[in-house]
Design a protein around this motif. Structure first.
Motif, PDB file in Angstrom:
ATOM      1  N   LEU A   1       0.816  -1.298   0.000  1.00  0.00           N
ATOM      2  CA  LEU A   1       0.134  -0.063   0.027  1.00  0.00           C
ATOM      3  C   LEU A   1       0.845   1.262  -0.016  1.00  0.00           C
ATOM      4  CD1 LEU A   1      -2.722  -0.969   2.282  1.00  0.00           C
ATOM      5  CD2 LEU A   1      -2.963  -0.905   0.056  1.00  0.00           C
ATOM      6  N   ASP A   2       2.040   1.174   0.544  1.00  0.00           N
ATOM      7  CA  ASP A   2       2.916   2.244   0.574  1.00  0.00           C
ATOM      8  C   ASP A   2       3.387   2.483  -0.878  1.00  0.00           C
ATOM      9  OD1 ASP A   2       4.726   4.502   1.740  1.00  0.00           O
ATOM     10  OD2 ASP A   2       6.378   2.788   1.316  1.00  0.00           O
ATOM     11  N   GLY A   3       3.792   1.429  -1.371  1.00  0.00           N
ATOM     12  CA  GLY A   3       4.286   1.545  -2.741  1.00  0.00           C
ATOM     13  C   GLY A   3       3.344   2.011  -3.575  1.00  0.00           C
ATOM     14  N   ALA A   4       2.024   1.514  -3.651  1.00  0.00           N
ATOM     15  CA  ALA A   4       0.743   2.012  -4.519  1.00  0.00           C
ATOM     16  C   ALA A   4       0.386   3.583  -4.135  1.00  0.00           C
ATOM     17  CB  ALA A   4      -0.329   1.323  -4.043  1.00  0.00           C
ATOM     18  N   ALA A   5       0.583   3.921  -3.152  1.00  0.00           N
ATOM     19  CA  ALA A   5       0.362   5.325  -2.861  1.00  0.00           C
ATOM     20  C   ALA A   5       1.467   6.304  -3.140  1.00  0.00           C
ATOM     21  CB  ALA A   5       0.461   5.553  -1.198  1.00  0.00           C
ATOM     22  N   LYS A   6       2.689   5.760  -3.411  1.00  0.00           N
ATOM     23  CA  LYS A   6       3.822   6.483  -4.073  1.00  0.00           C
ATOM     24  C   LYS A   6       3.533   6.587  -5.698  1.00  0.00           C
ATOM     25  CE  LYS A   6       7.014   6.040  -0.208  1.00  0.00           C
ATOM     26  NZ  LYS A   6       8.130   5.437   0.325  1.00  0.00           N
ATOM     27  N   TYR A   7       3.279   5.372  -6.151  1.00  0.00           N
ATOM     28  CA  TYR A   7       2.911   5.188  -7.524  1.00  0.00           C
ATOM     29  C   TYR A   7       1.730   6.215  -7.973  1.00  0.00           C
ATOM     30  CZ  TYR A   7       1.309   2.928 -11.896  1.00  0.00           C
ATOM     31  OH  TYR A   7       0.962   2.605 -13.280  1.00  0.00           O
ATOM     32  N   ALA A   8       0.718   6.407  -7.112  1.00  0.00           N
ATOM     33  CA  ALA A   8      -0.581   6.895  -7.640  1.00  0.00           C
ATOM     34  C   ALA A   8      -0.218   8.361  -7.372  1.00  0.00           C
ATOM     35  CB  ALA A   8      -1.485   6.781  -6.582  1.00  0.00           C
ATOM     36  N   ALA A   9       0.866   8.854  -6.746  1.00  0.00           N
ATOM     37  CA  ALA A   9       1.282  10.272  -6.620  1.00  0.00           C
ATOM     38  C   ALA A   9       2.293  10.692  -7.865  1.00  0.00           C
ATOM     39  CB  ALA A   9       2.083  10.500  -5.348  1.00  0.00           C
ATOM     40  N   THR A  10       2.307   9.595  -8.850  1.00  0.00           N
ATOM     41  CA  THR A  10       3.427  10.171  -9.961  1.00  0.00           C
ATOM     42  C   THR A  10       2.110  10.512 -11.076  1.00  0.00           C
ATOM     43  OG1 THR A  10       3.439   7.859 -10.731  1.00  0.00           O
ATOM     44  CG2 THR A  10       5.166   8.755  -9.211  1.00  0.00           C
ATOM     45  N   SER A  11       3.022  11.130 -12.140  1.00  0.00           N
ATOM     46  CA  SER A  11       2.300  11.339 -13.208  1.00  0.00           C
ATOM     47  C   SER A  11       2.614  10.525 -14.439  1.00  0.00           C
ATOM     48  CB  SER A  11       2.453  12.721 -13.841  1.00  0.00           C
ATOM     49  OG  SER A  11       3.613  12.841 -14.200  1.00  0.00           O
ATOM     50  N   ASP A  12       3.560   9.646 -14.090  1.00  0.00           N
ATOM     51  CA  ASP A  12       4.145   8.667 -15.196  1.00  0.00           C
ATOM     52  C   ASP A  12       4.359   7.160 -14.777  1.00  0.00           C
ATOM     53  OD1 ASP A  12       6.426   8.867 -13.680  1.00  0.00           O
ATOM     54  OD2 ASP A  12       7.599   9.880 -15.305  1.00  0.00           O
ATOM     55  N   GLY A  13       4.036   6.932 -13.261  1.00  0.00           N
ATOM     56  CA  GLY A  13       4.283   5.851 -12.908  1.00  0.00           C
ATOM     57  C   GLY A  13       5.485   5.231 -12.291  1.00  0.00           C
ATOM     58  N   ILE A  14       6.471   6.218 -12.573  1.00  0.00           N
ATOM     59  CA  ILE A  14       7.860   5.891 -12.094  1.00  0.00           C
ATOM     60  C   ILE A  14       8.208   6.660 -10.713  1.00  0.00           C
ATOM     61  CG2 ILE A  14      10.278   6.374 -12.805  1.00  0.00           C
ATOM     62  CD1 ILE A  14       9.264   6.418 -15.740  1.00  0.00           C
ATOM     63  N   VAL A  15       8.386   6.070  -9.810  1.00  0.00           N
ATOM     64  CA  VAL A  15       8.625   6.150  -8.580  1.00  0.00           C
ATOM     65  C   VAL A  15      10.160   6.045  -8.454  1.00  0.00           C
ATOM     66  CG1 VAL A  15       8.387   5.826  -5.965  1.00  0.00           C
ATOM     67  CG2 VAL A  15       6.486   5.595  -7.647  1.00  0.00           C
TER      68      VAL A  15
END
Length: 124
Positions: A82-96
């Motif tokens: 869920l932490d990784g998913a939240a960081k992913y969702a905060a991007t515009s291109d999917g690249i964390v």
């Protein structure tokens, strides 16, 4: 934009599941739902992600962004997923950025899929 966290609910982690027992993928899905989706993420159970040899598997995707498939996961990894998913969702291109990804996402990536473009752009 909303990211989707797909969870393979039928995953058996490459092991037989005795009759009447819940598949490990269903346990993972339940743990993620119980913990609650972070802002900008929806959790969707799916029947199979075809990552049977590397289960339990999840996938992250959102329109116009890179998508990812991660494996060798279990209910005990719910908080990191869920932490990784939240960081992913905060991007515009999917690249964390690499160092900001949870360790399980750095070490247990199965695939990275390019963004899908509208058909007219793909033909150019």
């Amino acid at each position: 934009m909303t990211a989707t966290l797909y969870v393979c609910t039928t995953c058996k982690r490459g092991e037989p599941v005795p009759e009447g027992m819940v598949a490990p993928g269903a346990d993972l899905h339940a743990a993620l739902l119980a913990a609650g989706a972070p802002d900008g993420v929806r959790i969707v159970g799916v029947e199979c992600l075809s990552a049977c040899n590397t289960g339990c598997a999840v996938s992250l995707s959102m329109p116009g962004a890179w998508s990812y498939v991660y494996g060798r996961l279990g209910a005990e990894n719910a908080a990191d997923i869920l932490d990784g998913a939240a960081k992913y969702a905060a991007t515009s291109d999917g690249i964390v950025p690499w160092r900001e990804r949870p360790v399980i996402f750095r070490k247990q990536s199965i695939a990275r899929v390019p963004p899908q473009f509208p058909p007219q752009e793909a033909a150019e």
